[in-house]
Design an enzyme around this catalytic site. Structure first.
Site, PDB file in Angstrom:
ATOM      1  CD  GLU B 209      -1.174  -0.383   3.721  1.00 28.59           C
ATOM      2  OE1 GLU B 209      -2.169  -1.087   3.532  1.00 28.59           O
ATOM      3  OE2 GLU B 209      -0.870   0.055   4.828  1.00 28.59           O
ATOM      4  CG  HIS B 248      -2.961  -0.126   7.707  1.00 27.14           C
ATOM      5  ND1 HIS B 248      -2.890  -0.814   6.525  1.00 27.14           N
ATOM      6  CD2 HIS B 248      -3.708  -0.879   8.538  1.00 27.14           C
ATOM      7  CE1 HIS B 248      -3.571  -1.939   6.631  1.00 27.14           C
ATOM      8  NE2 HIS B 248      -4.081  -1.995   7.846  1.00 27.14           N
TER       9      HIS B 248
END
Lengths: 396, 290
Positions: B209, B248
């Site tokens: 990511e 996150h």
């Protein structure tokens, strides 16, 4: 958590970092009082009025101005408070200014020329160590310095168990070209700055500029401080510094109900469990011809209450043309989430946009049947690609 | 074959008697994982889920021969739990806890770096070797045994990838959730390296990511290794705005080189089969395995 300049300076100063002194004011009258008090305490003749918003580049947007007398203090404070400050870091509408920081003028003439430097403290993710990044080119856009003159940016890595060592502070002062009293002051400044960074559990300090005054003092003229949210439990006093006026309304609301939400500009809302899958879902929306209206991670417990809160949040955005729910049921069973969706839908009453629900994983089949039998205007799919196709279909 | 955990792993649970620890330990035991005991300071001597509870990891290792731990300790104490496990000689330390202060992780990572152990996580779903050991919080039934290794920063996206791979009639050797924090133990590169060197793994799925350089580093390593095992890559967050944390703690675009687009480009240049759509991971794996 981001802080205002005045709050960041407060923290810095509490650990012995010398700062440009200032007093925060909410009204022009308060600004005048603040200016008088500062003159008494510091002897400053002129004052600088600085808009307090969570965005950089304030000077470029007209949010930082010099006042040469009390009349100007009042007038400038009046202009800045209440304005929508537009800077390179804000949206096109800008950010409303609620308060200003009235500061002493630190660029007074003296034995030597004032000099500006850049200094930041941050985590180097590549090796898991903190580092001090600094440059002789202060007061400028550091990204531009990095691009044009990368040799003028220096790094000093900090050993996690030993902390900042004496020679490192000296090296920084030497690399900035300092000598004599200013050199000594800089080593003290750097040591105090690093102490402030670790003791406050910050994740970013950016001091731009650090100023050498004409009488060889070293002070922080600006301070961008970001605190580590995960460490706030150790700093209850800092938690009170949160200024929710600076945050997106929908995001504040989401946080209050335990949802992880980021507001975006697109036309397809989404509700997903897990941050990675949420980002992937946003990407899929784009590939299907839409634009994501938000990032929303409902977390591990996607029950009716949270699903309803999430729907309400997304539906507040008038640009939303469709909602894609993407849940990969693991420990959370899909049929429970589906029931949550049905209950939330009924509780909201009228939902003005089509909803596409993709439930995969534990009990996905039961969940699909539950939604299909509910009689609601909800499209249920099981595969990721089907969800994308459905988004494309409802948008066209 | 598999990596990190298998049927012979002797696993303890730190934070064993807490609600998270209890729930997931139960699930792990039900899956058939060899959980030999747990640690909760102050509850040593008790029995929980028919397994012994110890006050310290040291005692647990002495009594059970544990070599692997899974940590469910609350964020304020989790870094300390990692250091305790490393100090006691645990070889594989899997940390599920989300929200550990960065300063604590800097210290823990520095402390364990010279010890003979491997940290996975924190803020990760754990590690599963299907049919042998589930040392994590993932739904076990999604993962069927096979020849594809998975490395991922994300939990549910790992399940998604595994599900797609299984639906292609393939299976998983080991799936490693490395976690989404700014400081993690096992990096993407190390996890990919473990799987590439595993004889039973014939292809690797690497899911990344936005934020950081881990995927680029893994891609460079893969290219230099000259490995013939195909790697399929996906990077989430093409539509994420710069400077915002996307769930996150580590998922934040800081510059021009940690965007999804930049990472995909590097991956492709290093010979990784990059998929643009997260719905095509499984299909691509089947395609590259012929």
């Amino acid at each position: 958590m981001n802080l205002h300049e005045y709050q960041g300076k407060e923290i810095l100063n509490s650990f012995g970092v010398e700062i440009q002194r200032g007093i925060v004011a909410q009204t022009p009258a308060e600004a005048v009082e603040a200016a008088k008090k500062l003159t008494e305490e510091t002897g400053t003749g002129w004052h600088v009025i600085k808009a307090q918003v969570h965005a950089g580049g304030r000077g470029k947007g007209g949010g930082v101005k010099l006042a040469k007398n009390l009349q100007e203090v009042e007038q400038i404070a009046g202009d800045i408070i209440g304005m929508n400050l537009i800077t390179p870091q804000t949206s096109a509408e800008g950010k409303k200014v609620h308060q200003v920081l009235v500061t002493e003028d630190v660029y007074y003439p003296g034995d030597s020329e004032p000099e500006e430097y850049y200094m930041s403290v941050l985590l180097n993710r590549a090796n898991g160590k903190n580092m001090i990044m600094y440059s002789t080119e202060g007061g400028m856009d550091i990204e531009k310095v990095a691009e044009d003159t990368p040799h003028l940016i220096f790094h000093e890595e900090i050993d996690p168990s030993l902390g900042l060592m004496g020679f490192q502070a000296r090296k920084i002062a030497f690399n900035l070209g300092l000598s004599g009293k200013a050199f000594k002051e800089m080593t003290k400044f750097v040591s105090a700055l690093y102490k402030a960074y670790t003791n406050s559990d910050s994740s970013l300090f950016e001091i731009n500029p650090v100023l050498k005054t004409s009488d060889d003092k070293i002070i922080a003229v600006d301070a961008k401080v970001t605190l580590d949210d995960n460490a706030l439990f150790r700093h209850k006093d800092y938690e009170a510094m949160r200024d929710i006026r600076e945050e997106n309304e929908a995001e504040v609301e989401a946080k209050a109900v335990g949802l992880n939400y980021v507001d975006l500009d697109g036309n397809v809302g989404c509700m997903v469990n897990g941050a990675g899958l949420a980002m992937a879902t946003m990407d899929l929306i784009k590939q299907a011809g839409g634009e994501p209206a938000n990032f929303l991670d409902v977390g591990g417990t996607a029950d009716a209450e949270r699903v309803e809160a999430a729907f309400n949040l997304i539906l507040k955005d008038p640009n939303v043309k469709a909602i894609l729910v993407n849940i990969f049921g693991g420990i959370v069973r899909c049929d429970r989430v589906a029931q949550g969706i049905v209950d939330a839908y009924k509780s909201i009453g009228t939902v003005r946009v089509p909803i596409i629900v993709r439930l995969q994983g534990t009990n996905a089949d039961i969940a699909k049947k539950l939604i299909d039998d509910s009689g609601l205007d909800v499209h249920s799919v099981i595969e990721f690609q089907e969800a994308a196709d459905k988004v494309q279909e409802v948008l066209s | 074959m598999s990596v990190l955990v298998n049927k012979d792993s002797k696993i303890i649970v730190q934070g064993f008697t807490g609600s998270e620890g209890t729930f997931h330990a139960e699930q792990m035991i039900e899956y058939g994982t060899n959980v030999v005991g747990g640690v909760t300071p102050g509850k040593g001597g008790q029995s929980h889920l028919d397994r012994p509870v110890f006050n310290t990891v040291e005692q647990a290792v002495k009594k059970t021969g544990a070599d692997t731990t899974i940590i469910f300790v609350p964020p304020a104490f989790a870094a300390d739990a990692i250091m305790e496990a490393a100090n006691a000689g645990i070889k594989v330390i899997i940390t599920i806890t989300e929200g550990i202060p960065v300063a604590d992780m800097i210290k823990a990572a520095d402390y364990i770096k010279d010890l003979d152990c491997r940290l996975v996580g924190p803020n990760c779903p754990g590690v599963i070797t299907p049919g042998e050991a589930k040392v994590g919080i993932m739904p076990g039934f999604v993962f069927k045994s096979g020849k594809v290794g998975i490395v991922s920063k994300s939990g549910t996206l790992t399940y998604e990838a595994a599900d797609q791979v299984v639906k292609q009639g393939l299976g998983i050797t080991t799936a490693i959730g490395i976690g989404g924090d700014p400081i993690i133990g096992t990096t993407t590169k190390e996890a990919v390296e473990l799987l590439i060197n595993d004889p039973a793994t014939e292809a690797v799925v690497m899911i990344g990511e936005i934020g950081g350089q881990l995927e680029a580093e893994a891609a460079q390593w893969y290219k230099e290794s000259g490995s013939k095992k195909p790697v399929v890559g996906f990077i989430a967050g093409e539509t994420a705005p710069a400077g915002r944390t996307m769930g996150h703690a580590g998922a934040i675009v800081g510059g021009s080189d940690d965007t999804a687009q930049a990472k995909k480009k590097i991956l492709a240049e290093c010979g990784i089969h990059v998929v643009n759509s997260p719905a095509e991971i499984g299909k691509k794996v089947a395609e590259v395995l012929g």
